[in-house]
Scaffold this active site. Structure first.
Site, PDB file in Angstrom:
ATOM      1  N   PRO A 105       4.401  -3.459  -4.306  1.00  9.85           N
ATOM      2  CA  PRO A 105       4.923  -3.211  -5.655  1.00  9.85           C
ATOM      3  C   PRO A 105       4.063  -3.828  -6.748  1.00  9.85           C
ATOM      4  CG  PRO A 105       6.705  -3.870  -4.191  1.00  9.85           C
ATOM      5  CD  PRO A 105       5.426  -4.018  -3.411  1.00  9.85           C
ATOM      6  N   LEU A 155      -0.340   0.173   2.814  1.00  9.68           N
ATOM      7  CA  LEU A 155      -1.308  -0.739   2.201  1.00  9.68           C
ATOM      8  C   LEU A 155      -0.761  -1.273   0.871  1.00  9.68           C
ATOM      9  CD1 LEU A 155      -4.219  -1.966   2.234  1.00  9.68           C
ATOM     10  CD2 LEU A 155      -4.988   0.095   1.048  1.00  9.68           C
ATOM     11  N   GLY A 189       1.605  31.194 -20.799  1.00 15.40           N
ATOM     12  CA  GLY A 189       2.360  30.946 -22.032  1.00 15.40           C
ATOM     13  C   GLY A 189       3.736  30.380 -21.723  1.00 15.40           C
ATOM     14  N   GLY A 190       4.747  30.893 -22.410  1.00 20.01           N
ATOM     15  CA  GLY A 190       6.121  30.392 -22.198  1.00 20.01           C
ATOM     16  C   GLY A 190       6.564  30.536 -20.758  1.00 20.01           C
ATOM     17  N   THR A 235      -6.612   5.427  -7.402  1.00 16.84           N
ATOM     18  CA  THR A 235      -6.593   6.167  -8.674  1.00 16.84           C
ATOM     19  C   THR A 235      -8.006   6.645  -8.981  1.00 16.84           C
ATOM     20  OG1 THR A 235      -7.116   4.191  -9.958  1.00 16.84           O
ATOM     21  CG2 THR A 235      -4.763   4.650  -9.565  1.00 16.84           C
ATOM     22  N   GLU A 295      -4.136   7.464  -3.085  1.00 19.29           N
ATOM     23  CA  GLU A 295      -5.301   7.079  -2.260  1.00 19.29           C
ATOM     24  C   GLU A 295      -6.469   6.582  -3.113  1.00 19.29           C
ATOM     25  OE1 GLU A 295      -6.138   9.196   1.335  1.00 19.29           O
ATOM     26  OE2 GLU A 295      -4.028   9.585   1.670  1.00 19.29           O
ATOM     27  N   THR A 337       4.285   7.131   1.867  1.00 19.47           N
ATOM     28  CA  THR A 337       4.561   8.515   2.280  1.00 19.47           C
ATOM     29  C   THR A 337       5.105   8.477   3.710  1.00 19.47           C
ATOM     30  OG1 THR A 337       2.783   9.312   0.871  1.00 19.47           O
ATOM     31  CG2 THR A 337       3.498  10.802   2.615  1.00 19.47           C
ATOM     32  N   GLY A 373      -1.654  -2.226  -6.179  1.00 18.61           N
ATOM     33  CA  GLY A 373      -2.100  -1.029  -5.461  1.00 18.61           C
ATOM     34  C   GLY A 373      -3.613  -0.943  -5.508  1.00 18.61           C
TER      35      GLY A 373
HETATM   36  N1  COS Z   1     -15.826   0.771   4.219  1.00 19.70           N
HETATM   37  C1  COS Z   1     -15.974  -0.354   4.944  1.00 19.70           C
HETATM   38  N2  COS Z   1     -15.868  -1.590   4.396  1.00 19.70           N
HETATM   39  C2  COS Z   1     -15.625  -1.665   3.079  1.00 19.70           C
HETATM   40  C3  COS Z   1     -15.455  -0.522   2.265  1.00 19.70           C
HETATM   41  C4  COS Z   1     -15.571   0.739   2.884  1.00 19.70           C
HETATM   42  N3  COS Z   1     -15.425   1.885   2.193  1.00 19.70           N
HETATM   43  N4  COS Z   1     -15.207  -0.906   1.004  1.00 19.70           N
HETATM   44  C5  COS Z   1     -15.229  -2.255   1.002  1.00 19.70           C
HETATM   45  N5  COS Z   1     -15.476  -2.691   2.261  1.00 19.70           N
HETATM   46  C6  COS Z   1     -15.628  -4.103   2.699  1.00 19.70           C
HETATM   47  C7  COS Z   1     -16.788  -4.727   1.938  1.00 19.70           C
HETATM   48  O1  COS Z   1     -18.006  -4.487   2.610  1.00 19.70           O
HETATM   49  C8  COS Z   1     -16.410  -6.190   1.969  1.00 19.70           C
HETATM   50  O2  COS Z   1     -16.710  -6.714   3.245  1.00 19.70           O
HETATM   51  P1  COS Z   1     -17.321  -8.201   3.421  1.00 19.70           P
HETATM   52  O3  COS Z   1     -16.218  -9.123   2.993  1.00 19.70           O
HETATM   53  O4  COS Z   1     -17.617  -8.289   4.879  1.00 19.70           O
HETATM   54  O5  COS Z   1     -18.521  -8.266   2.526  1.00 19.70           O
HETATM   55  C9  COS Z   1     -14.894  -6.156   1.835  1.00 19.70           C
HETATM   56  O6  COS Z   1     -14.482  -4.858   2.308  1.00 19.70           O
HETATM   57  C10 COS Z   1     -14.413  -6.351   0.426  1.00 19.70           C
HETATM   58  O7  COS Z   1     -15.008  -5.359  -0.390  1.00 19.70           O
HETATM   59  P2  COS Z   1     -15.012  -5.450  -1.975  1.00 19.70           P
HETATM   60  O8  COS Z   1     -15.547  -6.786  -2.391  1.00 19.70           O
HETATM   61  O9  COS Z   1     -15.678  -4.221  -2.505  1.00 19.70           O
HETATM   62  O10 COS Z   1     -13.428  -5.446  -2.279  1.00 19.70           O
HETATM   63  P3  COS Z   1     -12.652  -5.383  -3.657  1.00 19.70           P
HETATM   64  O11 COS Z   1     -11.536  -6.344  -3.598  1.00 19.70           O
HETATM   65  O12 COS Z   1     -13.613  -5.485  -4.797  1.00 19.70           O
HETATM   66  O13 COS Z   1     -11.963  -3.928  -3.612  1.00 19.70           O
HETATM   67  C11 COS Z   1     -11.746  -1.594  -3.954  1.00 19.70           C
HETATM   68  C12 COS Z   1     -12.625  -2.766  -3.478  1.00 19.70           C
HETATM   69  C13 COS Z   1     -11.294  -1.722  -5.394  1.00 19.70           C
HETATM   70  C14 COS Z   1     -12.657  -0.376  -3.808  1.00 19.70           C
HETATM   71  C15 COS Z   1     -10.520  -1.466  -3.009  1.00 19.70           C
HETATM   72  O14 COS Z   1      -9.606  -2.519  -3.229  1.00 19.70           O
HETATM   73  C16 COS Z   1      -9.799  -0.146  -3.178  1.00 19.70           C
HETATM   74  O15 COS Z   1     -10.206   0.877  -2.641  1.00 19.70           O
HETATM   75  N6  COS Z   1      -8.658  -0.147  -3.920  1.00 19.70           N
HETATM   76  C17 COS Z   1      -7.791   0.994  -4.018  1.00 19.70           C
HETATM   77  C18 COS Z   1      -6.831   0.973  -2.872  1.00 19.70           C
HETATM   78  C19 COS Z   1      -6.237   2.319  -2.630  1.00 19.70           C
HETATM   79  O16 COS Z   1      -6.915   3.317  -2.542  1.00 19.70           O
HETATM   80  N7  COS Z   1      -4.916   2.346  -2.495  1.00 19.70           N
HETATM   81  C20 COS Z   1      -4.198   3.529  -2.203  1.00 19.70           C
HETATM   82  C21 COS Z   1      -3.436   3.282  -0.949  1.00 19.70           C
HETATM   83  S1  COS Z   1      -2.928   4.742  -0.139  1.00 19.70           S
HETATM   84  S2  COS Z   1      -1.775   5.639  -1.440  1.00 19.70           S
END
Ligand code: COS
Length: 379
Positions: free
Chosen positions: A129, A126, A339-340, A365, A363, A159, A132
């Site tokens: 660079p 997902l 400690g140390g 932050t 997954e 991973t 995230g």
């Molecule tokens: N389950 C199902 N659908 C979801 C959902 C969830 N948990 N979270 C969001 N959605 C859906 C929303 O319902 C929305 O759908 P519609 O377009 O149909 O309304 C769509 O996804 C977009 O949601 P949202 O507007 O909340 O998206 P954002 O761009 O604001 O992002 C965050 C939401 C920040 C929560 C998301 O980008 C995120 O989790 N980021 C971190 C990513 C991550 O964990 N990366 C690590 C990768 S693995 S190391």
């Protein structure tokens, strides 16, 4: 100290006993060496697969073990208490099986027994660079061309990158924003799928991630998982469950640190008595143990909601946030108790302290977890 478990079935007790036995026999003798050399333990993951531990929460009909999440997470916790890198690998593999298991076509689902049996190791691509946390801004592009998608871009922090047999690639098949994203399932030998050198990490070195460059990689169109444009929703749902896995890893790591620091404090004498008898240390251990119990309780409460088919996304974010912050605090305090000696690699607390840090980052932050929780409160 072994934690008393309230498990739902006798089968779950057997499963945890088996996990403890494998952890003692296969993992404990190898962890220091593999971590020091940064070697990926592929054979150990095969052993876990053959023992049925790589597909625990998936249906038996697909090759899984049909275990409730509540049980699967306690298996992860047990593995993490011995070797975080293995537990994290199991958690990421479980995450990587999610898209096909829940959204895959009939044909894609035929791959599930090999995936869930551990013959095929998975990766989940997902992050990129330049992005995230803002996952919906990803730029990897897939353009339909005949029977294929031609995919170009770079995925980051993957991973099992370079070690996996299959890759879930979240990429843009449509316009900007979340609804332009799709999920493709690519084999490791896809032409143009180019794993880069593993990153050089602070900790968790046996499971170092790598970038995946996609240079006009051709992925067959029938490897689209779910519908076109459904990729972001698939990614988010997979992460809801995956975050529980990371929380379980954190609880296992933190429990190991409490146990180790407690045993040390009972042995180590200063001023004529074991240091654990001094209130300064005893109260520290009490706080550490209490935080770990609270993290476990939060984690299992979220898992039970998921097992009951109820919404659990926000509770998963709380569990990931709290458990990984607890792991950081508790491993920091464990170093302090020693400690140390806590600061040298003769004792594992030094490694656990370095490993805990990554759990606050992966997954999503912990700032993203807070954002998810805050949005649920304030809209
Ligand atoms: N389950 C199902 N659908 C979801 C959902 C969830 N948990 N979270 C969001 N959605 C859906 C929303 O319902 C929305 O759908 P519609 O377009 O149909 O309304 C769509 O996804 C977009 O949601 P949202 O507007 O909340 O998206 P954002 O761009 O604001 O992002 C965050 C939401 C920040 C929560 C998301 O980008 C995120 O989790 N980021 C971190 C990513 C991550 O964990 N990366 C690590 C990768 S693995 S190391």
């Amino acid at each position: 100290m072994t934690v008393d478990r309230l498990l739902p079935t006798p089968e779950a007790h057997d499963l945890l006993d088996l996990t403890r036995e494998i952890a003692t026999r296969e993992l404990a003798p190898k962890v220091d060496d593999f971590e020091a050399r940064g070697e990926f333990p592929r054979d150990i993951l095969r052993t876990l697969g053959r023992s049925g531990l790589l597909g625990l929460p998936y249906p038996e009909a697909d090759g899984g073990a049909n275990q409730p999440y509540e049980v699967y997470l306690q298996v992860l916790e047990t593995l993490a208490g011995t070797w975080l890198g293995i537990a994290e690998a199991v958690s990421v593999h479980t995450l990587s099986c999610f898209p096909v298991a829940f959204f895959g076509s009939e044909r894609q689902r035929k791959m599930l027994p090999d995936m869930l049996g551990g013959e095929q190791l998975g990766a989940y691509c997902l992050s990129e660079p330049q992005g995230g946390s803002d996952a919906a801004a990803l730029t990897t592009k897939a353009v339909a061309d005949g029977d294929d998608f031609v995919v170009s871009g770079t995925k980051a922090w993957i991973t099992h990158g370079g070690r996996a047999d299959f890759y879930n690639i979240f990429c843009r098949t449509g316009g900007p924003g979340p609804r332009g994203i799709s999920c493709l399932l690519a084999d490791a030998d896809t032409p143009g799928l180019l794993p880069q050198q593993p990153e050089r990490l602070m900790g968790l070195r046996s499971s170092a991630p790598a970038q995946i460059v996609l240079d006009q990689a051709r992925v067959p169109r029938d490897r689209l998982v779910g519908a076109d444009g459904e990729g972001f929703a698939i990614a988010m749902q997979a992460l809801d469950a995956g975050r529980l896995g990371i929380a379980a890893c954190a609880v296992g790591l933190a429990q190991a640190a409490v146990d180790y620091a407690t045993a040390y404090a009972k042995e180590r004498e200063q001023f004529g008595r074991p240091i654990g008898r001094f209130q300064g240390i005893g109260f520290m251990l009490a706080d550490m143990a209490t935080h770990v119990s609270a993290a476990r309780a939060l984690l299992l409460a979220a898992a039970r909601l998921k097992d009951a088919g109820r919404p659990f996304s926000i509770e998963a974010a709380k569990a990931k946030l709290f458990a990984t912050d607890v792991a950081m605090r508790v491993t920091t305090d464990a170093v302090q108790v020693l400690g140390g000696y806590g600061y040298v690699s003769d004792h594992p607390v030094e490694r656990w302290f370095r490993e805990a840090k990554v759990l606050q980052i992966v997954e999503g932050t912990n700032q993203i977890q807070r954002l998810v929780i805050a949005r649920s409160l304030t809209g």
